[in-house]
Every structure is written in structure tokens, then in C-alpha cells.
Design a protein around this motif. Structure first.
Motif, PDB file in Angstrom:
ATOM      1  N   SER A   1      -2.496 -20.583  65.882  1.00 34.42           N
ATOM      2  CA  SER A   1      -2.850 -22.251  66.335  1.00 34.42           C
ATOM      3  C   SER A   1      -3.318 -23.069  65.126  1.00 34.42           C
TER       4      SER A   1
ATOM      5  N   CYS B   1      10.652 -28.693  64.079  1.00 37.08           N
ATOM      6  CA  CYS B   1      10.564 -27.813  65.008  1.00 37.08           C
ATOM      7  C   CYS B   1       9.729 -26.557  64.871  1.00 37.08           C
ATOM      8  N   GLY B   2       9.133 -26.804  63.748  1.00 31.43           N
ATOM      9  CA  GLY B   2       8.011 -25.483  63.448  1.00 31.43           C
ATOM     10  C   GLY B   2       7.962 -25.177  62.156  1.00 31.43           C
TER      11      GLY B   2
ATOM     12  N   ARG C   1       6.803 -20.008  63.848  1.00 31.89           N
ATOM     13  CA  ARG C   1       6.177 -20.501  64.820  1.00 31.89           C
ATOM     14  C   ARG C   1       6.929 -21.756  65.296  1.00 31.89           C
ATOM     15  N   THR C   2       7.432 -21.930  66.534  1.00 34.92           N
ATOM     16  CA  THR C   2       8.594 -22.768  66.809  1.00 34.92           C
ATOM     17  C   THR C   2       7.775 -23.722  68.127  1.00 34.92           C
ATOM     18  N   LYS C   3       8.244 -24.990  68.145  1.00 35.11           N
ATOM     19  CA  LYS C   3       7.712 -25.786  69.071  1.00 35.11           C
ATOM     20  C   LYS C   3       8.595 -26.957  69.000  1.00 35.11           C
TER      21      LYS C   3
ATOM     22  N   VAL D   1       2.778 -16.337  72.738  1.00 37.66           N
ATOM     23  CA  VAL D   1       2.712 -17.936  72.734  1.00 37.66           C
ATOM     24  C   VAL D   1       1.241 -18.386  72.601  1.00 37.66           C
TER      25      VAL D   1
ATOM     26  N   GLY E   1       1.143 -23.737  73.595  1.00 38.77           N
ATOM     27  CA  GLY E   1       2.613 -24.385  73.481  1.00 38.77           C
ATOM     28  C   GLY E   1       3.513 -23.982  72.225  1.00 38.77           C
ATOM     29  N   MET E   2       3.047 -23.067  71.342  1.00 35.25           N
ATOM     30  CA  MET E   2       3.891 -22.720  70.303  1.00 35.25           C
ATOM     31  C   MET E   2       4.421 -21.367  70.553  1.00 35.25           C
ATOM     32  N   ASP E   3       5.591 -20.873  70.450  1.00 33.02           N
ATOM     33  CA  ASP E   3       6.311 -19.692  70.670  1.00 33.02           C
ATOM     34  C   ASP E   3       6.067 -19.328  69.036  1.00 33.02           C
ATOM     35  N   TYR E   4       5.778 -17.822  68.839  1.00 32.90           N
ATOM     36  CA  TYR E   4       5.969 -17.238  67.598  1.00 32.90           C
ATOM     37  C   TYR E   4       6.490 -15.962  67.728  1.00 32.90           C
TER      38      TYR E   4
END
Length: 312
Positions: A11, A26-27, A43-45, A97, A100-103
Motif C-alpha cells: 500500500s 494505471c499503476g 501494482r495496478t489501479k 488486492v 483498491g489496488m491489484d498486484y
């Protein structure tokens, strides 16, 4: 092996270093030292407003980008492990996750001796072509489940904004026919979908491919075309692109030997070779809607496009 990453690491604020940021905010890529070794964490969001001067912030564009990361996570988790050296991919170690971020967690490929280059040698170019041949042979006739129904990032059905921006022309008029010739090909595989030089790394004469956001159903020469646009300039394309096509088809033929008896190798090679002009024309269509003065637009691309348009 599933790797556990502390939540405060995942995070942490997104990187401000340009070389570590993903496309248009986007990350990012996070590199850490861990008990398991040196790791790379993607890390993507997807933001609600993509920061790009040529992107119209439409719901289509947002949905396309969000889906691309879902496709990539699925591919790494379920399919990358099927590929063996020399068709190398980053070692997948887990995902999750956080806030709110996927990784996705990988073993940093630099620890395996791989590094990127902006000036590939001839042997490295051949290594990528061989990588593509192995990838396409492995996924030949695979169903498009949890990947793109039509792979690659410029596929017409996912690019209505760019099509709308195109000036009226013969290629704009032919866009659906070009799409259908590719889509209705009898023989399909999974394609990488963004097989540019920047998505490969090298260890000697071995290649490693990564960034599988647009993996999906397609024809192998689409990947080869995009790779050629990233390593050969106009003069080199005019001199050598057709040679690389022949080399790719020879490598693919070798990779397909020993596959199921129902595989008609000669038919596959003939069909994909006949679609070589079409994949160039299809990409040209995208560039004309994306950036009409793009550096990749050149005489070889226009020549192949004319062939495709004359074929009807």
C-alpha cells in the motif's frame, strides 16, 4: 510457491519515477528485497481519468484497460506456468488486492540474468521470433476463456473512439473487412497482443516475454508484425521484414511437428502467410485513428496495406 508481502509494502504510495510507472497512471512496478529474494510487484489501479493526451475518456477506454489487467492476472496465474524455456516468462509468485489496488508478485527476472535492451542484436531478434513461434504453437486452437476473444490492443471492436477519429478513406471503409479476415481465419492461437521489444528481456540469446494484458485469440503473424515495427526502421523493413516472416514460419513449422494429427501444418502456414498484408493494414488503421503522424507509419506498411485492400 506463494509469497506473502506485508500490507504496508503493497500500500506504499505509487512511484513517481517515470521508468517504474505503468501506462498513463494505471499503476507502477515496485522492486523489493524479500526473504525469497529480489521481487518485482506490479501494482495496478485504473484511474477514473486516464492521463493521456490522445485518450478520450470514454467508458469503452476505461473498460478496455481494466479488463486488460484482469486478463494479465489470469494468464500469469493459470497459463504462464505451461511455458518452458526458451519460451521464458517472469516467475509468478502470487497476487492479491490491497486498498483498491491489484498486484502480482514475480521473481525479478534480473536475478535470472535477464535484462532489457533498446538495441537488440541479430541473435536477440531471432530469439524473440523463436519465442513467438513456441508461444503460438503451444496455444494453437486454445479456447478464448478468460483471455481476450480477439487479442492485441488495437483490435477494431475495442477501438471505436479511434475509428471515429479517422478521416474518411479506403482503409477506414475496409476496417470491418480487415477485422473479419483475421477473426474468421480457420486457424487461431493465443497471441501475446503487445509483442514489442519493450516487453522482452534477454539473457544471452534467450528471450523472456512479459506484459500479457492483451493476450488472446488471434493469428501469430499479428505478433510478428508488431515486433518488427519495434526493431526495424523503414529501410530495414523494406529489406528484411519478409525474410523474418519466412524465418518465423519455418520456426513455427518445426514447433508444430509432433502436434495432433488433426493439425494441418501446411494449411496453417499458408493461411497466416496470406494474412501478412492484412495484419499490417489492420495496425495501420489503428495508427491513423490514434496518431496519424506516428513514426511507425512508413512505405512498407503502406505497401502491405495496398496489397490487403486489393485482395478485397
Amino acid at each position: 510457491m506463494k509469497i506473502s508481502i506485508p500490507s504496508d509494502v503493497i500500500s506504499a504510495p505509487m512511484s513517481t519515477q517515470q521508468e517504474q510507472q505503468l501506462w498513463s497512471g494505471c499503476g507502477d512496478m515496485l522492486f523489493i528485497n524479500h526473504d525469497a529474494g529480489k521481487l518485482a510487484i506490479k501494482r495496478t489501479k485504473v484511474p477514473s481519468d486516464i492521463a493521456h493526451r490522445r485518450i478520450e475518456q470514454s467508458s469503452v477506454a476505461l473498460a478496455r484497460k481494466a479488463k486488460s489487467y484482469q486478463v494479465e492476472r489470469h494468464f500469469y496465474k493459470h497459463h504462464a506456468c505451461e511455458l518452458l524455456s526458451p519460451c521464458n516468462t517472469p516467475s509468478y509468485l502470487g497476487e492479491g488486492v490491497s486498498e483498491g489496488m491489484d498486484y502480482i508478485v514475480f521473481r525479478d527476472f534480473s536475478t535470472q540474468g535477464f535484462s532489457q535492451t533498446a538495441n537488440p542484436s541479430e541473435s536477440q531478434i531471432l530469439a524473440v521470433i523463436g519465442w513467438l513461434a513456441k508461444f503460438h504453437a503451444h496455444f494453437l486452437q486454445s479456447p478464448a476463456e478468460h483471455v481476450w476473444e480477439q487479442g492485441n490492443y488495437w483490435h477494431l471492436d475495442t477501438r471505436p473512439d479511434e475509428l471515429e477519429r479517422m478521416q474518411h478513406s479506403s482503409i477506414k471503409q475496409a476496417a470491418p473487412r480487415l477485422r473479419d479476415r483475421i477473426k474468421n481465419s480457420h486457424w487461431h492461437t493465443w497471441i501475446h497482443g503487445d509483442a514489442k521489444l519493450a516487453n522482452f528481456a534477454f539473457n544471452g540469446d534467450q528471450a523472456l516475454g512479459f506484459d500479457f494484458q492483451y493476450v488472446g485469440k488471434g493469428i501469430g503473424v499479428s505478433d510478428l508484425m508488431l515486433f518488427i515495427t519495434s526493431v526495424l526502421d523503414e529501410k530495414e523493413q523494406l529489406l528484411h521484414a519478409d525474410e523474418y516472416l519466412k524465418l518465423y514460419l519455418d520456426m513455427l513449422r518445426i514447433e508444430l511437428l509432433g502436434k495432433a494429427a488433426s493439425i494441418d501444418i501446411a494449411q496453417i502456414l499458408s493461411e497466416w502467410e496470406s494474412l501478412w498484408p492484412v495484419v499490417w493494414a489492420d495496425f495501420y488503421r489503428f495508427l491513423l485513428g490514434w496518431k496519424p503522424d506516428h513514426v511507425k507509419i512508413n512505405d512498407y506498411m503502406k505497401f502491405q496495406t495496398e496489397i490487403a485492400l486489393q485482395q478485397g
